[in-house]
Design an enzyme around this catalytic site. Sequence first.
Site, PDB file in Angstrom:
ATOM      1  N   ILE A   1       0.825  -1.208   0.000  1.00 27.89           N
ATOM      2  CA  ILE A   1       0.000   0.000   0.000  1.00 27.89           C
ATOM      3  C   ILE A   1       0.864   1.266   0.000  1.00 27.89           C
ATOM      4  O   ILE A   1       1.667   1.488   0.910  1.00 27.89           O
ATOM      5  CB  ILE A   1      -0.969  -0.006   1.205  1.00 27.89           C
ATOM      6  CG1 ILE A   1      -1.842  -1.262   1.170  1.00 27.89           C
ATOM      7  CG2 ILE A   1      -1.822   1.267   1.225  1.00 27.89           C
ATOM      8  CD1 ILE A   1      -2.576  -1.522  -0.147  1.00 27.89           C
TER       9      ILE A   1
ATOM     10  N   GLU B   1      -0.111  -7.524 -18.500  1.00 26.53           N
ATOM     11  CA  GLU B   1      -0.948  -8.659 -18.912  1.00 26.53           C
ATOM     12  C   GLU B   1      -2.424  -8.320 -18.681  1.00 26.53           C
ATOM     13  O   GLU B   1      -3.284  -8.620 -19.519  1.00 26.53           O
ATOM     14  CB  GLU B   1      -0.564  -9.927 -18.129  1.00 26.53           C
ATOM     15  CG  GLU B   1       0.798 -10.523 -18.499  1.00 26.53           C
ATOM     16  CD  GLU B   1       1.985  -9.762 -17.907  1.00 26.53           C
ATOM     17  OE1 GLU B   1       1.779  -8.879 -17.049  1.00 26.53           O
ATOM     18  OE2 GLU B   1       3.121 -10.033 -18.316  1.00 26.53           O
TER      19      GLU B   1
ATOM     20  N   GLU C   1      -1.289  -0.706 -10.582  1.00 26.89           N
ATOM     21  CA  GLU C   1      -2.610  -0.363 -11.147  1.00 26.89           C
ATOM     22  C   GLU C   1      -2.957  -1.264 -12.335  1.00 26.89           C
ATOM     23  O   GLU C   1      -3.569  -0.823 -13.311  1.00 26.89           O
ATOM     24  CB  GLU C   1      -2.692   1.126 -11.500  1.00 26.89           C
ATOM     25  CG  GLU C   1      -2.585   1.990 -10.247  1.00 26.89           C
ATOM     26  CD  GLU C   1      -3.143   3.383 -10.403  1.00 26.89           C
ATOM     27  OE1 GLU C   1      -4.054   3.591 -11.214  1.00 26.89           O
ATOM     28  OE2 GLU C   1      -2.645   4.265  -9.685  1.00 26.89           O
TER      29      GLU C   1
ATOM     30  N   GLN D   1      21.970   2.107 -21.771  1.00 22.49           N
ATOM     31  CA  GLN D   1      22.842   1.647 -22.855  1.00 22.49           C
ATOM     32  C   GLN D   1      23.635   2.811 -23.460  1.00 22.49           C
ATOM     33  O   GLN D   1      24.839   2.682 -23.707  1.00 22.49           O
ATOM     34  CB  GLN D   1      21.978   0.968 -23.936  1.00 22.49           C
ATOM     35  CG  GLN D   1      22.763   0.180 -24.944  1.00 22.49           C
ATOM     36  CD  GLN D   1      23.462  -1.037 -24.332  1.00 22.49           C
ATOM     37  OE1 GLN D   1      23.069  -1.520 -23.284  1.00 22.49           O
ATOM     38  NE2 GLN D   1      24.512  -1.493 -24.968  1.00 22.49           N
TER      39      GLN D   1
ATOM     40  N   GLY E   1      26.529   3.750 -21.460  1.00 19.80           N
ATOM     41  CA  GLY E   1      27.582   2.749 -21.285  1.00 19.80           C
ATOM     42  C   GLY E   1      27.767   2.430 -19.798  1.00 19.80           C
ATOM     43  O   GLY E   1      26.784   2.357 -19.045  1.00 19.80           O
ATOM     44  N   GLY E   2      29.018   2.306 -19.371  1.00 21.41           N
ATOM     45  CA  GLY E   2      29.314   1.962 -17.963  1.00 21.41           C
ATOM     46  C   GLY E   2      28.763   2.999 -16.998  1.00 21.41           C
ATOM     47  O   GLY E   2      28.384   2.671 -15.860  1.00 21.41           O
TER      48      GLY E   2
ATOM     49  N   ARG F   1      29.625  12.785 -24.689  1.00 22.01           N
ATOM     50  CA  ARG F   1      30.547  11.654 -24.632  1.00 22.01           C
ATOM     51  C   ARG F   1      31.250  11.461 -25.969  1.00 22.01           C
ATOM     52  O   ARG F   1      30.593  11.410 -27.027  1.00 22.01           O
ATOM     53  CB  ARG F   1      29.756  10.389 -24.271  1.00 22.01           C
ATOM     54  CG  ARG F   1      30.579   9.136 -24.239  1.00 22.01           C
ATOM     55  CD  ARG F   1      31.535   9.147 -23.070  1.00 22.01           C
ATOM     56  NE  ARG F   1      32.275   7.899 -22.968  1.00 22.01           N
ATOM     57  CZ  ARG F   1      33.242   7.713 -22.099  1.00 22.01           C
ATOM     58  NH1 ARG F   1      33.605   8.669 -21.251  1.00 22.01           N
ATOM     59  NH2 ARG F   1      33.876   6.557 -22.056  1.00 22.01           N
TER      60      ARG F   1
HETATM   61  C1  LIG Z   1       5.445   0.013  -5.346  1.00 26.83           C
HETATM   62  C2  LIG Z   1       4.052  -0.536  -5.385  1.00 26.83           C
HETATM   63  C3  LIG Z   1       2.997   0.276  -5.000  1.00 26.83           C
HETATM   64  C4  LIG Z   1       1.688  -0.239  -4.981  1.00 26.83           C
HETATM   65  N1  LIG Z   1       0.673   0.550  -4.504  1.00 26.83           N
HETATM   66  C5  LIG Z   1      -0.551  -0.027  -4.315  1.00 26.83           C
HETATM   67  C6  LIG Z   1      -1.580   0.716  -3.631  1.00 26.83           C
HETATM   68  O1  LIG Z   1      -1.393   1.872  -3.232  1.00 26.83           O
HETATM   69  N2  LIG Z   1      -2.771   0.097  -3.415  1.00 26.83           N
HETATM   70  C7  LIG Z   1      -3.018  -1.182  -3.835  1.00 26.83           C
HETATM   71  O2  LIG Z   1      -4.108  -1.689  -3.608  1.00 26.83           O
HETATM   72  N3  LIG Z   1      -2.066  -1.900  -4.494  1.00 26.83           N
HETATM   73  C8  LIG Z   1      -0.830  -1.356  -4.728  1.00 26.83           C
HETATM   74  N4  LIG Z   1       0.157  -2.084  -5.349  1.00 26.83           N
HETATM   75  C9  LIG Z   1      -0.135  -3.442  -5.794  1.00 26.83           C
HETATM   76  C10 LIG Z   1      -0.173  -3.624  -7.308  1.00 26.83           C
HETATM   77  O3  LIG Z   1      -1.319  -3.010  -7.842  1.00 26.83           O
HETATM   78  C11 LIG Z   1      -0.098  -5.144  -7.576  1.00 26.83           C
HETATM   79  O4  LIG Z   1       1.211  -5.550  -7.260  1.00 26.83           O
HETATM   80  C12 LIG Z   1      -0.446  -5.482  -9.006  1.00 26.83           C
HETATM   81  O5  LIG Z   1      -1.816  -5.271  -9.264  1.00 26.83           O
HETATM   82  C13 LIG Z   1      -0.113  -6.957  -9.340  1.00 26.83           C
HETATM   83  O6  LIG Z   1      -0.615  -7.829  -8.385  1.00 26.83           O
HETATM   84  P1  LIG Z   1       0.345  -8.957  -7.745  1.00 26.83           P
HETATM   85  O7  LIG Z   1       1.575  -8.266  -7.279  1.00 26.83           O
HETATM   86  O8  LIG Z   1      -0.437  -9.719  -6.744  1.00 26.83           O
HETATM   87  O9  LIG Z   1       0.741  -9.887  -8.946  1.00 26.83           O
HETATM   88  P2  LIG Z   1      -0.093 -11.160  -9.462  1.00 26.83           P
HETATM   89  O10 LIG Z   1      -1.507 -10.783  -9.658  1.00 26.83           O
HETATM   90  O11 LIG Z   1       0.202 -12.326  -8.581  1.00 26.83           O
HETATM   91  O12 LIG Z   1       0.569 -11.387 -10.869  1.00 26.83           O
HETATM   92  C14 LIG Z   1       1.787 -12.143 -11.073  1.00 26.83           C
HETATM   93  C15 LIG Z   1       1.963 -12.294 -12.568  1.00 26.83           C
HETATM   94  O13 LIG Z   1       0.899 -13.069 -13.107  1.00 26.83           O
HETATM   95  C16 LIG Z   1       0.269 -12.357 -14.163  1.00 26.83           C
HETATM   96  N5  LIG Z   1      -1.164 -12.655 -14.194  1.00 26.83           N
HETATM   97  C17 LIG Z   1      -2.052 -12.652 -13.171  1.00 26.83           C
HETATM   98  N6  LIG Z   1      -3.290 -12.920 -13.610  1.00 26.83           N
HETATM   99  C18 LIG Z   1      -3.188 -13.081 -14.953  1.00 26.83           C
HETATM  100  C19 LIG Z   1      -4.130 -13.361 -15.995  1.00 26.83           C
HETATM  101  N7  LIG Z   1      -5.433 -13.531 -15.762  1.00 26.83           N
HETATM  102  N8  LIG Z   1      -3.665 -13.447 -17.262  1.00 26.83           N
HETATM  103  C20 LIG Z   1      -2.349 -13.283 -17.524  1.00 26.83           C
HETATM  104  N9  LIG Z   1      -1.426 -13.008 -16.595  1.00 26.83           N
HETATM  105  C21 LIG Z   1      -1.832 -12.899 -15.319  1.00 26.83           C
HETATM  106  C22 LIG Z   1       0.531 -10.885 -13.836  1.00 26.83           C
HETATM  107  O14 LIG Z   1       0.387 -10.063 -14.978  1.00 26.83           O
HETATM  108  C23 LIG Z   1       1.953 -10.970 -13.307  1.00 26.83           C
HETATM  109  O15 LIG Z   1       2.847 -11.012 -14.385  1.00 26.83           O
HETATM  110  C24 LIG Z   1       1.445  -1.571  -5.417  1.00 26.83           C
HETATM  111  C25 LIG Z   1       2.517  -2.379  -5.843  1.00 26.83           C
HETATM  112  C26 LIG Z   1       3.811  -1.884  -5.807  1.00 26.83           C
HETATM  113  C27 LIG Z   1       4.942  -2.796  -6.205  1.00 26.83           C
END
Ligand SMILES: Cc1cc2nc3c(=O)[nH]c(=O)nc-3n(C[C@H](O)[C@H](O)[C@H](O)COP(=O)(O)OP(=O)(O)OC[C@H]3O[C@@H](n4cnc5c(N)ncnc54)[C@H](O)[C@@H]3O)c2cc1C
Length: 381
Positions: A157, A367, A363, A336, A339-340, A268
């Site tokens: 969150i 996928e 958000e 890229q 470079g380094g 560069r």
């Molecule tokens: C820095 C950060 C800030 C965030 N802030 C918030 C926030 O303020 N409030 C909040 O509620 N959430 C927040 N999130 C959560 C974020 O929205 C979720 O991480 C995101 O929606 C993905 O959910 P998951 O991590 O559970 O991945 P998963 O849903 O487990 O997905 C794992 C993989 O499986 C794929 N996958 C899943 N279902 C399918 C499908 N049906 N078809 C194809 N591929 C699929 C996904 O695309 C992904 O590649 C935040 C995340 C981060 C990292």
Amino acid sequence: MDFRPTDEQALLRRTVREFAETEIRPHVREWDEAQHFPIELVPKLAALGLMGIQFDERHGGAGMSAVDYCICIEEVARVDPGVALSLAAHNGLCAAHINFFGSEAQKQTYLAPLARGEKVGAWGLTESTSGSDAAGMRTAAVRQGACCVLNGAKTFITHGRVGNVMVVMAVTDRSLGTKGISAFIVEHGTPGMSAGKKEDKLGMRASDTSEVLFENCRIPADRLLGAEGQGFVNTMQVLDAGRIGIAALSVGLAQGAYEAALAYSRERKAFGKTISSFQAIQWKLADSATRIEAARLLTYRAAYLKDRGERTTLESAMAKLYASEIAVRMADDCVQIHGGYGFVKDYPAEKYFRDVKLLTIGEGTSEIQRLVIARRVLART
Ligand SMILES: Cc1cc2nc3c(=O)[nH]c(=O)nc-3n(C[C@H](O)[C@H](O)[C@H](O)COP(=O)(O)OP(=O)(O)OC[C@H]3O[C@@H](n4cnc5c(N)ncnc54)[C@H](O)[C@@H]3O)c2cc1C
């Protein structure tokens, strides 16, 4: 059709750019390294209207349009994507949810202080076992007399630790599936609510991210936000708008990385020439400039439609998908071209490279955006 910004929009861009250059740029590395959410910046953001960009002035907001919102987020992201992520979560998720679906009393009590920057907002949908599959959430709210009792945990969150007001989605009737999910407003400090583990992140480190736990957390029943059972449907509408903000963030990050790469390529030297004289580098720059403009146009189109009051599920998903993926590519090209030097912290390239990956995940992953787009495209007759 008119692709030009208005004079007011050009002025807004200059103003936010100048602010980001003077108030944010000098601290970018320090905040990133310390994983520090710059709470001290909030009053300055608020003075510019950036804590309540799209909300009515009578609710403490700056009364700007969705296109203006994109300009603001873009300009902050160009300098520090982490700060832009915080602005997007505060404005585009928490405050927007209250603005879309709150009663007038809730707007006066919760939206106005958020929009004035007196409070910071958080929004809790994701849980450890349900991200993309958000309807699989376990957090539950049970009615007990004049109260609702929340139990569960939210994961990842934004502002989980520093936020003052949180919109939380919880199951109110498990037998109804997505129609049994409701939204609630919870104030930090309510007994039974606590911030859990602070995440140690790859990028976006100036934005606070943590778990939020609810253990017999009692809130007055009038904290229900929107109609009971409408929380999930309303969340999808919030995300339609929120994704335009993430698209703008992606455009801003890509623009920042592009400018850094362009400037470096002019300085560069290799083989007695600046590297910008090599066609391989020129093509990278040409492709990057073109992709960024295309992403910007998709983003502004979605924002323009939102300003007209149209539903933007398809346009928001297209803008978010394309802009975040070209931003990942731009950040890669930026490293890229350096470079380094792209691999060390003395240059901004490595930070853009770390920050950018969140944009194809948060958000709704790429996928999930493709899934949303495919559903809409296939439904066309
Ligand atoms: C820095 C950060 C800030 C965030 N802030 C918030 C926030 O303020 N409030 C909040 O509620 N959430 C927040 N999130 C959560 C974020 O929205 C979720 O991480 C995101 O929606 C993905 O959910 P998951 O991590 O559970 O991945 P998963 O849903 O487990 O997905 C794992 C993989 O499986 C794929 N996958 C899943 N279902 C399918 C499908 N049906 N078809 C194809 N591929 C699929 C996904 O695309 C992904 O590649 C935040 C995340 C981060 C990292």
